[in-house]
Design an enzyme around this catalytic site. Structure first.
Site, mmCIF file in Angstrom:
data_model
loop_
_atom_site.group_PDB
_atom_site.id
_atom_site.type_symbol
_atom_site.label_atom_id
_atom_site.label_comp_id
_atom_site.label_asym_id
_atom_site.label_seq_id
_atom_site.Cartn_x
_atom_site.Cartn_y
_atom_site.Cartn_z
ATOM 1 N N CYS A 97 0.830 -1.210 0.000
ATOM 2 C CA CYS A 97 0.000 0.000 0.000
ATOM 3 C C CYS A 97 0.866 1.263 0.000
ATOM 4 C CB CYS A 97 -0.906 -0.055 1.241
ATOM 5 S SG CYS A 97 -1.663 1.493 1.706
ATOM 6 N N CYS A 100 0.202 3.763 2.808
ATOM 7 C CA CYS A 100 0.678 3.171 4.070
ATOM 8 C C CYS A 100 2.175 3.438 4.249
ATOM 9 C CB CYS A 100 0.441 1.661 4.090
ATOM 10 S SG CYS A 100 -1.287 1.177 3.998
#
Length: 106
Positions: free
Chosen positions: A31, A34
């Site tokens: 991600c 993230c």
């Protein structure tokens, strides 16, 4: 400097029993957002050492916790106090936003 603790399906219940406010970052290796917020979460772990618990849950390795809280988008950051969710942040945000939310629980 303190590091964010690794929270797993196995230790989650124990971690949220803390008397201190808790910030849990739900993330995954693949991600992009993230990865942007990861270093911020690590900084917060140092900033709030002794005042709050900062932890990270890898949703790919720990699907149980992610499912229990209905995590659909990552990063999702949940704020706990007394074992209950008191605040939530979905998506990458500046460090100041997360600090404000943590300060509100202290």
């Amino acid at each position: 400097m303190a590091k964010a603790i690794e929270i797993t399906d196995a230790n989650f219940e124990e971690v949220i029993k803390s008397d201190q406010p808790i910030l849990v970052d739900f993330w995954a290796e693949w991600c992009g957002p993230c990865k942007m917020i990861g270093p911020v979460v690590e900084e917060l772990a140092g900033d709030y050492e002794g005042k709050a618990v900062i932890g990270k849950v890898d949703v790919d390795s720990n699907p149980g916790v992610a499912q229990a809280f209905g995590i659909r988008s990552i990063p999702t950051l949940l704020f706990f106090k007394g074992g209950q969710i008191v605040d939530k942040q979905v998506g990458a945000v500046p460090k100041a936003v997360l600090s404000q939310k943590l300060d509100a629980q202290l």
